[in-house]
Design a protein around this motif. Structure first.
Motif, PDB file in Angstrom:
ATOM      1  N   LEU A 184     -37.195   4.106 -41.145  1.00 43.45           N
ATOM      2  CA  LEU A 184     -38.446   4.797 -40.811  1.00 43.45           C
ATOM      3  C   LEU A 184     -38.780   3.863 -39.649  1.00 43.45           C
ATOM      4  CD1 LEU A 184     -40.115   4.808 -44.153  1.00 43.45           C
ATOM      5  CD2 LEU A 184     -38.930   6.355 -42.880  1.00 43.45           C
ATOM      6  N   ALA A 185     -39.801   4.538 -39.100  1.00 41.26           N
ATOM      7  CA  ALA A 185     -40.623   3.921 -37.768  1.00 41.26           C
ATOM      8  C   ALA A 185     -41.573   2.923 -38.464  1.00 41.26           C
ATOM      9  CB  ALA A 185     -41.603   5.100 -37.123  1.00 41.26           C
ATOM     10  N   ALA A 186     -42.232   1.903 -37.714  1.00 43.90           N
ATOM     11  CA  ALA A 186     -43.088   0.871 -38.159  1.00 43.90           C
ATOM     12  C   ALA A 186     -44.358   1.527 -38.999  1.00 43.90           C
ATOM     13  CB  ALA A 186     -43.450  -0.106 -36.759  1.00 43.90           C
ATOM     14  N   GLU A 187     -45.025   2.405 -38.297  1.00 44.68           N
ATOM     15  CA  GLU A 187     -46.000   3.012 -38.759  1.00 44.68           C
ATOM     16  C   GLU A 187     -45.947   3.553 -40.377  1.00 44.68           C
ATOM     17  OE1 GLU A 187     -45.305   5.206 -35.712  1.00 44.68           O
ATOM     18  OE2 GLU A 187     -44.607   3.102 -35.356  1.00 44.68           O
ATOM     19  N   SER A 188     -44.710   4.122 -40.541  1.00 41.13           N
ATOM     20  CA  SER A 188     -44.547   4.934 -41.799  1.00 41.13           C
ATOM     21  C   SER A 188     -44.192   3.765 -43.055  1.00 41.13           C
ATOM     22  CB  SER A 188     -43.116   5.840 -41.715  1.00 41.13           C
ATOM     23  OG  SER A 188     -43.688   6.890 -40.818  1.00 41.13           O
ATOM     24  N   GLY A 236     -40.507  -4.834 -38.058  1.00 41.82           N
ATOM     25  CA  GLY A 236     -40.908  -3.644 -37.515  1.00 41.82           C
ATOM     26  C   GLY A 236     -42.179  -3.936 -36.602  1.00 41.82           C
ATOM     27  N   GLN A 237     -42.895  -4.925 -36.553  1.00 44.15           N
ATOM     28  CA  GLN A 237     -43.931  -5.301 -35.535  1.00 44.15           C
ATOM     29  C   GLN A 237     -43.120  -5.800 -34.493  1.00 44.15           C
ATOM     30  OE1 GLN A 237     -46.409  -8.004 -37.609  1.00 44.15           O
ATOM     31  NE2 GLN A 237     -47.485  -6.460 -38.482  1.00 44.15           N
ATOM     32  N   ALA A 238     -41.927  -6.769 -34.632  1.00 42.23           N
ATOM     33  CA  ALA A 238     -41.204  -7.291 -33.456  1.00 42.23           C
ATOM     34  C   ALA A 238     -40.611  -6.291 -32.408  1.00 42.23           C
ATOM     35  CB  ALA A 238     -40.036  -8.131 -34.116  1.00 42.23           C
ATOM     36  N   THR A 239     -40.127  -5.047 -33.353  1.00 39.32           N
ATOM     37  CA  THR A 239     -39.556  -3.897 -32.464  1.00 39.32           C
ATOM     38  C   THR A 239     -40.629  -3.085 -31.645  1.00 39.32           C
ATOM     39  OG1 THR A 239     -39.265  -2.657 -34.385  1.00 39.32           O
ATOM     40  CG2 THR A 239     -37.484  -3.895 -33.713  1.00 39.32           C
TER      41      THR A 239
END
Length: 380
Positions: free
Chosen positions: A345-349, A377-380
């Motif tokens: 999943l994408a970071a927001e999801s 997720g925040q790092a990417t």
């Protein structure tokens, strides 16, 4: 006094009637190096959490330590060579690979019954005592197999045969009869390192040495709890065991596909869809894998493995299967579901799911999985 040479030939013929592909015999004291090598392996911690390997070391080190009266060790092998190429299945990322031996009925049950028939024949005709073993007692099967001439321990530590390759299941008969021994097999690996080079997790610190802590077979079958994060990507879509080091051995060109009459394989256990496996309840898991080695691992560890494979699949359709398992009763499964979703999943999801599930989570390891997943997720 029985004619032991003639009895040996009759014993081999009886074993072949039971479906064994190879039979060799060693004197009970033919593998004196097995004990010291075991101690070195244990001292290095290469047995991981398999504490039973460190128990009864004196009994495990030699046949006489387990049974002082034993004079001969009969080593028997059954070929389980798969019809497919296990390496080709790695490309089917949305399917889960089950190790070739585990697609069949549990070999412990199959081989032990056949061993008892062979041992009974020996007991009647030699007037000797016998004991049978199939990977469930402190017996060093592989060093004894080499001492008996059945094959040699390759650089991946597994028995390799010039006649049958590396797809062999072993059974052992101890007897008080002194049967004519066979010559030990020498090492035929030469300069080949294919089995070492192919290992996805670098589980071989040196030739002939296996560190179970990094072995996919150990991690997906014996290891309890979360699989170390650093090793998860290398597991790929292997959900039970790993055949890579066996599959690349050049001696397999001499191996034939196992006969159905000996090992009953379920074709739907070769590489079943991950979505299908992820949805199994405990009752469905038990029914699906009844009579299979997979059942002994239990649903919790198996679904953990399935989720690691889902995370490695790159198949966004499988994210829903992982999301459903965020509510599973087993913390190990919930934590593995978090990791799988973090890979898909994408970071927001992922953050949205964390806001929904993290406040209700009480298990420290699952909470840590969420925190690491969100940080990555925040790092990417």
């Amino acid at each position: 006094m029985p004619d032991y040479a003639a009895l040996k030939q009759a014993l081999i013929a009886r074993a072949r009637e039971e479906g064994f592909d190879a039979v060799r015999i060693a004197d009970a004291d033919a593998a004196p190096e097995a004990g010291p090598r075991l101690n070195d392996w244990l001292a290095a911690g290469h047995h991981a959490s398999m504490d039973w390997m460190a128990q009864n070391v004196d009994r495990r080190a030699s046949p006489q330590g387990l049974w002082p009266e034993v004079r001969s060790v009969i080593m028997l092998a059954m070929n389980y060579g798969p019809a497919d190429d296990p390496m080709a299945l790695l490309e089917r990322r949305s399917d889960g690979i089950i190790s070739a031996y585990a697609r069949n009925r549990d070999y412990h049950d199959i081989i032990k019954g056949k061993l008892k028939q062979v041992a009974g024949f020996l007991a009647v005709n030699a007037g000797a005592e016998v004991k049978v073993f199939v990977d469930t007692a402190p017996v060093m099967e592989k060093p004894l197999a080499q001492a008996a001439g059945l094959g040699w321990q390759g650089k991946h530590s597994v028995i390799v045969s010039r006649d049958h390759g590396g797809w062999l299941l072993l059974g052992v008969i101890f007897t008080t009869a002194h049967l004519p021994p066979d010559k030990p097999e020498r090492d035929h690996c030469g300069s080949c390192t294919r089995c070492l080079d192919i290992c996805p997790t670098n589980a071989f610190p040196a030739p002939y040495q296996l560190d179970a802590r990094r072995c996919i077979a150990y991690l997906t079958i014996e290891h309890k709890g979360p699989i170390p994060r650093s090793l998860r990507p290398a597991i790929g879509n292997r959900v039970f065991g790993c055949d890579d080091c066996l599959a690349v051995c050049p001696w397999n060109k001499f191996a034939s596909t196992a006969r159905e009459a000996k090992l009953i394989a379920r074709t739907d256990n070769i590489a079943p869809p991950l979505a299908e496996l992820a949805s199994l309840t405990d009752a469905e898991f038990r029914l699906r894998f009844a009579g299979s080695p997979v059942k002994r691992t239990g649903r919790e560890r198996f679904i953990r493995n399935v989720l690691i494979a889902i995370g490695n699949s790159r198949d966004m359709k499988l994210a829903e299967n992982a999301r459903t398992l965020l509510n599973d009763e087993a913390a190990t499964i919930r934590g593995s579901a978090v990791w799988a979703l973090s890979q898909l999943l994408a970071a927001e999801s992922l953050l949205a799911l964390a806001q929904q599930h993290l406040p209700c989570e009480t298990d420290a390891e699952v909470i840590a999985e969420w925190q690491l997943a969100l940080a990555e997720g925040q790092a990417t």
